[in-house]
Design a protein around this motif. Structure first.
Motif, short mmCIF file in Angstrom:
data_model
loop_
_atom_site.label_atom_id
_atom_site.label_comp_id
_atom_site.label_asym_id
_atom_site.label_seq_id
_atom_site.Cartn_x
_atom_site.Cartn_y
_atom_site.Cartn_z
N LYS A 62 25.31 37.69 51.65
CA LYS A 62 25.32 39.10 51.24
C LYS A 62 24.41 39.38 50.06
O LYS A 62 24.33 40.52 49.60
N ASN B 218 21.95 42.16 50.07
CA ASN B 218 22.50 43.51 49.94
C ASN B 218 22.44 43.94 48.47
O ASN B 218 23.02 43.28 47.60
N GLU C 170 23.81 46.37 46.75
CA GLU C 170 25.09 46.70 46.11
C GLU C 170 25.85 45.43 45.72
O GLU C 170 26.42 45.34 44.63
N TYR C 171 25.85 44.44 46.61
CA TYR C 171 26.54 43.17 46.32
C TYR C 171 25.91 42.50 45.10
O TYR C 171 26.62 42.05 44.19
N VAL D 287 26.80 44.34 41.77
CA VAL D 287 28.16 44.11 41.29
C VAL D 287 28.26 42.74 40.63
O VAL D 287 28.86 42.58 39.57
N VAL E 206 33.08 38.33 43.84
CA VAL E 206 32.84 39.69 44.35
C VAL E 206 33.34 39.74 45.79
O VAL E 206 32.96 38.91 46.62
N THR E 207 34.19 40.71 46.05
CA THR E 207 34.75 40.81 47.40
C THR E 207 34.97 42.27 47.76
O THR E 207 35.04 43.14 46.89
N ASN E 208 35.07 42.53 49.06
CA ASN E 208 35.32 43.89 49.54
C ASN E 208 36.80 44.02 49.86
O ASN E 208 37.32 43.33 50.74
N ASP E 209 37.49 44.90 49.12
CA ASP E 209 38.93 45.03 49.37
C ASP E 209 39.24 46.16 50.34
O ASP E 209 40.40 46.54 50.52
N GLY F 258 36.03 49.31 48.28
CA GLY F 258 34.70 48.72 48.44
C GLY F 258 34.59 47.43 47.67
O GLY F 258 35.56 46.67 47.54
N LEU F 259 33.42 47.16 47.11
CA LEU F 259 33.18 45.91 46.39
C LEU F 259 33.86 45.93 45.01
O LEU F 259 33.67 46.86 44.24
#
Length: 263
Positions: free
Chosen positions: A192, A195, A197-198, A201, A220-223, A227-228
């Protein structure tokens, strides 16, 4: 241990341990500030003795004088000031370069932080001997990320867990060389990293750690709902604490043995 702002001890206005730009620092100025505060403390000490103040209050004055004297000895000449300022200037420059990694996305500098596994304690904390160190994990025109080591442990009731220590280098502009770097612990999803945005963050979380003088330990994870987000796992924190404490203890023991051999 909390760092002492030695310029501030001498009554000089500072920002991030460095004198503010509107002041011209000279040997004469440093000495003048030192003598001014030294005279103030000496008068206060005499008053405390005459007034028979508590020993604790007198000891505090003496402690302040020792700190003042140490600050003066560290800053009395330009050569000494340059030596004192170097790590703070280096960090300031690194922060400026690091911030440039974030701003291009035109996103807010605010990151959402979630903490979980509160109260978890790690056990069976070990370095993964099979992990290949110093392999490039991610590279673009701005940064290079290397893997340093992998820490395996049991994360409380969560069972087996691991986290990887990385080193992120910021490349010098228009040059194929590395400049400063930041070490941190995270399980990065390198699939990722393309990306924007990733990446942003992750970089914001790292930047926060640099500004707070703390190692970044998080993921960093998407909940889904938000989102992130940046996740701080208390079990991972405890594992790193135990691991680094063990390394420190091992190094101290090694140095002690070497000193014994030198005798």
């Amino acid at each position: 241990m909390k760092k002492i702002d030695k310029y501030a001890i001498l009554g000089i206005e500072t920002k991030e341990f460095l004198p503010s730009k509107n002041q011209k620092i000279t040997d004469e100025m440093i000495k003048k500030q030192y003598l001014r505060i030294k005279n103030f403390l000496e008068n206060k000490y005499r008053e405390s003795i005459i007034s028979e103040h508590k020993k604790e209050e007198i000891d505090k004055i003496l402690e302040r004088f020792n700190i003042l004297h140490d600050a003066y000895l560290s800053l009395e000449t330009k050569k000494k000031r340059d030596f004192y300022e170097y790590p703070y200037l280096k960090k300031k420059l690194f922060k400026q370069k690091f911030k440039k990694l974030i701003t291009k996305g035109n996103h807010s500098n605010i990151i959402q932080i979630k903490r979980f596994n509160l109260g978890n304690k790690a056990s069976s904390v070990n370095n993964d001997a099979h992990y290949i160190q110093y392999l490039p994990e991610y590279e673009d025109d701005k940064v290079l990320i290397l893997g340093l080591e992998k820490i395996d442990f049991n994360n409380g009731l969560q069972g087996k867990d691991s986290i990887i220590k990385h080193n992120l280098f910021i490349k010098a502009e228009n040059e194929d060389v590395m400049t400063e770097s930041a070490e941190f612990y995270s399980n990065i999803d390198f699939g990722k990293m393309k990306n924007l945005e990733y990446r942003e963050v992750l970089y914001k979380a790292l930047y926060k750690g640099i500004c707070d003088n703390e190692n970044y330990i998080g993921n960093v994870t998407n909940d889904g709902k938000n989102g992130l987000v940046v996740v701080f796992d208390e079990g991972q924190f405890d594992a790193i604490f135990q691991y680094e404490k063990g390394i420190l203890k091992k190094n101290m023991k090694s140095n002690f043995i070497k000193k014994g051999e030198d005798r």
